[in-house]
Design a protein around this motif. Structure first.
Motif, PDB file in Angstrom:
ATOM      1  N   CYS A  26      14.465   7.205   2.938  1.00 18.97           N
ATOM      2  CA  CYS A  26      14.603   7.990   1.710  1.00 18.97           C
ATOM      3  C   CYS A  26      15.025   7.103   0.542  1.00 18.97           C
ATOM      4  CB  CYS A  26      15.617   9.127   1.893  1.00 18.97           C
ATOM      5  SG  CYS A  26      15.071  10.355   3.079  1.00 18.97           S
ATOM      6  N   SER A  27      15.975   6.185   0.803  1.00 16.46           N
ATOM      7  CA  SER A  27      16.441   5.363  -0.313  1.00 16.46           C
ATOM      8  C   SER A  27      15.370   4.340  -0.698  1.00 16.46           C
ATOM      9  CB  SER A  27      17.795   4.717  -0.009  1.00 16.46           C
ATOM     10  OG  SER A  27      17.629   3.527   0.702  1.00 16.46           O
ATOM     11  N   TYR A  28      14.552   3.906   0.273  1.00 18.24           N
ATOM     12  CA  TYR A  28      13.433   3.012  -0.054  1.00 18.24           C
ATOM     13  C   TYR A  28      12.454   3.708  -1.009  1.00 18.24           C
ATOM     14  CZ  TYR A  28       9.428  -0.115   0.536  1.00 18.24           C
ATOM     15  OH  TYR A  28       8.377  -0.982   0.303  1.00 18.24           O
ATOM     16  N   LEU A  29      12.072   4.946  -0.648  1.00 21.25           N
ATOM     17  CA  LEU A  29      11.127   5.690  -1.488  1.00 21.25           C
ATOM     18  C   LEU A  29      11.728   5.967  -2.868  1.00 21.25           C
ATOM     19  CD1 LEU A  29       9.670   8.158   1.177  1.00 21.25           C
ATOM     20  CD2 LEU A  29       8.532   6.176   0.156  1.00 21.25           C
ATOM     21  N   PHE A  30      13.029   6.267  -2.893  1.00 24.64           N
ATOM     22  CA  PHE A  30      13.707   6.510  -4.164  1.00 24.64           C
ATOM     23  C   PHE A  30      13.656   5.253  -5.044  1.00 24.64           C
ATOM     24  CE2 PHE A  30      17.375   6.609  -6.988  1.00 24.64           C
ATOM     25  CZ  PHE A  30      17.312   7.891  -7.519  1.00 24.64           C
ATOM     26  N   THR A  31      13.911   4.087  -4.411  1.00 25.15           N
ATOM     27  CA  THR A  31      13.892   2.821  -5.155  1.00 25.15           C
ATOM     28  C   THR A  31      12.496   2.517  -5.682  1.00 25.15           C
ATOM     29  OG1 THR A  31      15.622   2.018  -3.683  1.00 25.15           O
ATOM     30  CG2 THR A  31      14.485   0.375  -5.014  1.00 25.15           C
ATOM     31  N   VAL A  32      11.472   2.748  -4.844  1.00 28.52           N
ATOM     32  CA  VAL A  32      10.091   2.501  -5.278  1.00 28.52           C
ATOM     33  C   VAL A  32       9.758   3.381  -6.488  1.00 28.52           C
ATOM     34  CG1 VAL A  32       7.666   2.823  -4.623  1.00 28.52           C
ATOM     35  CG2 VAL A  32       9.254   1.769  -3.018  1.00 28.52           C
ATOM     36  N   GLU A  33      10.211   4.636  -6.411  1.00 25.24           N
ATOM     37  CA  GLU A  33       9.905   5.571  -7.499  1.00 25.24           C
ATOM     38  C   GLU A  33      10.544   5.131  -8.812  1.00 25.24           C
ATOM     39  OE1 GLU A  33      11.046   9.583  -6.646  1.00 25.24           O
ATOM     40  OE2 GLU A  33      10.733  10.232  -8.720  1.00 25.24           O
ATOM     41  N   HIS A  34      11.778   4.595  -8.719  1.00 24.72           N
ATOM     42  CA  HIS A  34      12.531   4.318  -9.943  1.00 24.72           C
ATOM     43  C   HIS A  34      12.512   2.857 -10.383  1.00 24.72           C
ATOM     44  CE1 HIS A  34      13.986   8.423 -10.311  1.00 24.72           C
ATOM     45  NE2 HIS A  34      14.072   8.417  -8.993  1.00 24.72           N
ATOM     46  N   SER A  35      11.800   1.987  -9.642  1.00 22.57           N
ATOM     47  CA  SER A  35      11.679   0.601 -10.099  1.00 22.57           C
ATOM     48  C   SER A  35      10.280   0.413 -10.673  1.00 22.57           C
ATOM     49  CB  SER A  35      11.909  -0.366  -8.940  1.00 22.57           C
ATOM     50  OG  SER A  35      10.888  -0.217  -7.980  1.00 22.57           O
ATOM     51  N   PRO A  36      10.180  -0.167 -11.856  1.00 25.61           N
ATOM     52  CA  PRO A  36       8.872  -0.321 -12.481  1.00 25.61           C
ATOM     53  C   PRO A  36       8.032  -1.374 -11.764  1.00 25.61           C
ATOM     54  CG  PRO A  36      10.555  -1.402 -13.802  1.00 25.61           C
ATOM     55  CD  PRO A  36      11.266  -0.740 -12.655  1.00 25.61           C
ATOM     56  N   GLN A  37       6.723  -1.107 -11.631  1.00 29.53           N
ATOM     57  CA  GLN A  37       5.848  -2.144 -11.067  1.00 29.53           C
ATOM     58  C   GLN A  37       5.612  -3.190 -12.136  1.00 29.53           C
ATOM     59  OE1 GLN A  37       4.594   0.969 -11.663  1.00 29.53           O
ATOM     60  NE2 GLN A  37       2.986   0.657 -13.154  1.00 29.53           N
TER      61      GLN A  37
ATOM     62  N   LEU B 143       0.839  -1.205   0.000  1.00 29.72           N
ATOM     63  CA  LEU B 143       0.000   0.000   0.000  1.00 29.72           C
ATOM     64  C   LEU B 143       0.875   1.257   0.000  1.00 29.72           C
ATOM     65  CD1 LEU B 143      -2.847   1.237   0.143  1.00 29.72           C
ATOM     66  CD2 LEU B 143      -2.648   1.176   2.639  1.00 29.72           C
ATOM     67  N   LEU B 144       1.928   1.214   0.803  1.00 29.21           N
ATOM     68  CA  LEU B 144       2.860   2.347   0.844  1.00 29.21           C
ATOM     69  C   LEU B 144       3.459   2.607  -0.543  1.00 29.21           C
ATOM     70  CD1 LEU B 144       4.405   4.304   2.819  1.00 29.21           C
ATOM     71  CD2 LEU B 144       6.209   2.586   2.824  1.00 29.21           C
ATOM     72  N   ARG B 145       3.909   1.527  -1.188  1.00 32.97           N
ATOM     73  CA  ARG B 145       4.481   1.687  -2.534  1.00 32.97           C
ATOM     74  C   ARG B 145       3.441   2.209  -3.515  1.00 32.97           C
ATOM     75  NH1 ARG B 145       6.886  -3.419  -1.154  1.00 32.97           N
ATOM     76  NH2 ARG B 145       5.172  -4.472  -2.177  1.00 32.97           N
ATOM     77  N   PHE B 146       2.201   1.685  -3.407  1.00 29.58           N
ATOM     78  CA  PHE B 146       1.132   2.112  -4.306  1.00 29.58           C
ATOM     79  C   PHE B 146       0.873   3.615  -4.141  1.00 29.58           C
ATOM     80  CE2 PHE B 146      -3.438   2.981  -4.900  1.00 29.58           C
ATOM     81  CZ  PHE B 146      -3.579   2.619  -6.231  1.00 29.58           C
ATOM     82  N   LEU B 147       0.748   4.068  -2.879  1.00 29.44           N
ATOM     83  CA  LEU B 147       0.445   5.484  -2.630  1.00 29.44           C
ATOM     84  C   LEU B 147       1.584   6.379  -3.128  1.00 29.44           C
ATOM     85  CD1 LEU B 147      -1.103   5.183   0.943  1.00 29.44           C
ATOM     86  CD2 LEU B 147      -2.318   5.563  -1.217  1.00 29.44           C
ATOM     87  N   TRP B 148       2.829   5.926  -2.895  1.00 29.12           N
ATOM     88  CA  TRP B 148       3.973   6.729  -3.336  1.00 29.12           C
ATOM     89  C   TRP B 148       4.004   6.822  -4.863  1.00 29.12           C
ATOM     90  CZ3 TRP B 148       6.518  10.275  -1.036  1.00 29.12           C
ATOM     91  CH2 TRP B 148       7.762  10.708  -1.515  1.00 29.12           C
ATOM     92  N   ARG B 149       3.773   5.682  -5.539  1.00 33.92           N
ATOM     93  CA  ARG B 149       3.776   5.691  -7.009  1.00 33.92           C
ATOM     94  C   ARG B 149       2.633   6.537  -7.565  1.00 33.92           C
ATOM     95  NH1 ARG B 149       5.404  -0.529  -7.090  1.00 33.92           N
ATOM     96  NH2 ARG B 149       7.644  -0.257  -7.419  1.00 33.92           N
ATOM     97  N   LEU B 150       1.514   6.550  -6.821  1.00 32.03           N
ATOM     98  CA  LEU B 150       0.379   7.387  -7.227  1.00 32.03           C
ATOM     99  C   LEU B 150       0.775   8.862  -7.189  1.00 32.03           C
ATOM    100  CD1 LEU B 150      -2.394   6.178  -7.886  1.00 32.03           C
ATOM    101  CD2 LEU B 150      -3.126   6.814  -5.593  1.00 32.03           C
ATOM    102  N   LEU B 151       1.464   9.266  -6.097  1.00 31.90           N
ATOM    103  CA  LEU B 151       1.919  10.659  -5.976  1.00 31.90           C
ATOM    104  C   LEU B 151       2.919  10.982  -7.083  1.00 31.90           C
ATOM    105  CD1 LEU B 151       2.464  11.031  -2.112  1.00 31.90           C
ATOM    106  CD2 LEU B 151       0.504  11.771  -3.458  1.00 31.90           C
ATOM    107  N   VAL B 152       3.808  10.018  -7.362  1.00 34.95           N
ATOM    108  CA  VAL B 152       4.805  10.227  -8.424  1.00 34.95           C
ATOM    109  C   VAL B 152       4.098  10.410  -9.762  1.00 34.95           C
ATOM    110  CG1 VAL B 152       6.670   9.136  -9.743  1.00 34.95           C
ATOM    111  CG2 VAL B 152       6.656   8.983  -7.237  1.00 34.95           C
TER     112      VAL B 152
END
Ligand SMILES: [Zn+2]
Length: 224
Positions: A206-217, A145-154
Motif C-alpha cells: 500500500c505504501s509503495y502504491l501511495f509513493t508511486v502515486e505521489h512522486s512525479p515521474q 510497468l507496475l508504476r506505469f499502470l498505476w499512474r495511468l489509473l491515477v
C-alpha cells in the motif's frame, strides 16, 4: 494557429495541410502492397493515423518504427480526410527495447493501452516509461510497468480507493488490506470475510502504491 490560452487549433492545422508535431510511433500496419499506416501519439493532437508511403528502400522504414519519438512532419488532405508522413526526425530510438523480450513485452503492453486510450495518456508519462524500459534490467522493467499502470489509473481517475475500508469507512493505514474487485475498493481485516481475501495488500504494498502515486515521474529518467 495558437489561440490566446496557447491551445493549438486542430482545424487550422488541417487547413494548413502541412504541419509538424512531437510524436511517438505506437504501431505500424500494412496497407496495399508496400505501404503502411502508422498510429502516432502526438504531444498536442492526441492519436493520429498517418500513411507511410514507400517501398523497402525507403529510409522511413527504419525511422518510423514503434517506440521511436521525434518530430514528425505531416501532410493532411481535408478533402480525402487522409494524413501522410512526409518526414520524421527521431530524437529517441530506444534501441534497447528490441534487445530483450521482457523489455519488448512491457513496452508493447504500454503502447497497446495508449493506442486504445483515445490519446488521453500523459505524454511525459509514456515517454519517460519507454526511456526507462529501454535501459533497465528485467526486474526493473516489471516494476516500471507496475508504476506505469498505476499512474495511468491515477491520471484516468479510475484508481481504486486505498485510503479507507469499503465497509466500515475507517482509514486503515499500516494495516493489511484486501482488494475487493466487485466494488473496486479495499476491505480491512475486520470486514473482509475469508472468501474476500483473495487479493492481499501488505502495508508495504500500500505504501509503495501511495509513493508511486505521489512522486512525479521524470522525463529521461529511468522510469522511476
Ligand atoms: Zn473495515
Amino acid at each position: 494557429m495558437i489561440d490566446r490560452i496557447g491551445r493549438i487549433n486542430h482545424n487550422t492545422h488541417m487547413a494548413n495541410r502541412s504541419w509538424s508535431t512531437e510524436a511517438l510511433v505506437l504501431s505500424l500496419s500494412s496497407f496495399g502492397e508496400i505501404h503502411r499506416e502508422a498510429i502516432l501519439l502526438t504531444k498536442d493532437q492526441g492519436l493520429v493515423r498517418a500513411a507511410l508511403f514507400g517501398g523497402a528502400k525507403s529510409r522511413f522504414r527504419s525511422l518510423v518504427s514503434p517506440f521511436h519519438t521525434g518530430t514528425v512532419w505531416l501532410y493532411s488532405n481535408p478533402v480525402k480526410n487522409s494524413t501522410k508522413i512526409t518526414d520524421f526526425d527521431v530524437t529517441a530510438y530506444r534501441a534497447g527495447i528490441r534487445e530483450n523480450l521482457v523489455r519488448s513485452w512491457c513496452a508493447s503492453l504500454a503502447v497497446e493501452i495508449v493506442s486504445r486510450s483515445q490519446g488521453i495518456v500523459d505524454w511525459v508519462l509514456v515517454n519517460s516509461f519507454l526511456d526507462g524500459v529501454a535501459v533497465s534490467d528485467e526486474a526493473e522493467c516489471r516494476r516500471a510497468l507496475l508504476r506505469f499502470l498505476w499512474r495511468l489509473l491515477v491520471s484516468a481517475g479510475v484508481k481504486p480507493d486505498m485510503e479507507e475500508c469499503l465497509r466500515c469507512g475507517e482509514n486503515k493505514e499500516n494495516e493489511v488490506l484486501y482488494y475487493f474487485p466487485h466494488e473496486d475498493g479495499c476491505l480491512c481485516s475486520n470486514c473482509a470475510r475469508p472468501e474476500d481475501r483473495h487479493f492481499r495488500l501488505s502495508p508495504d504494498s500500500c505504501s509503495y502504491l501511495f509513493t508511486v502515486e505521489h512522486s512525479p515521474q521524470r522525463m529521461r529518467g529511468r522510469g522511476q
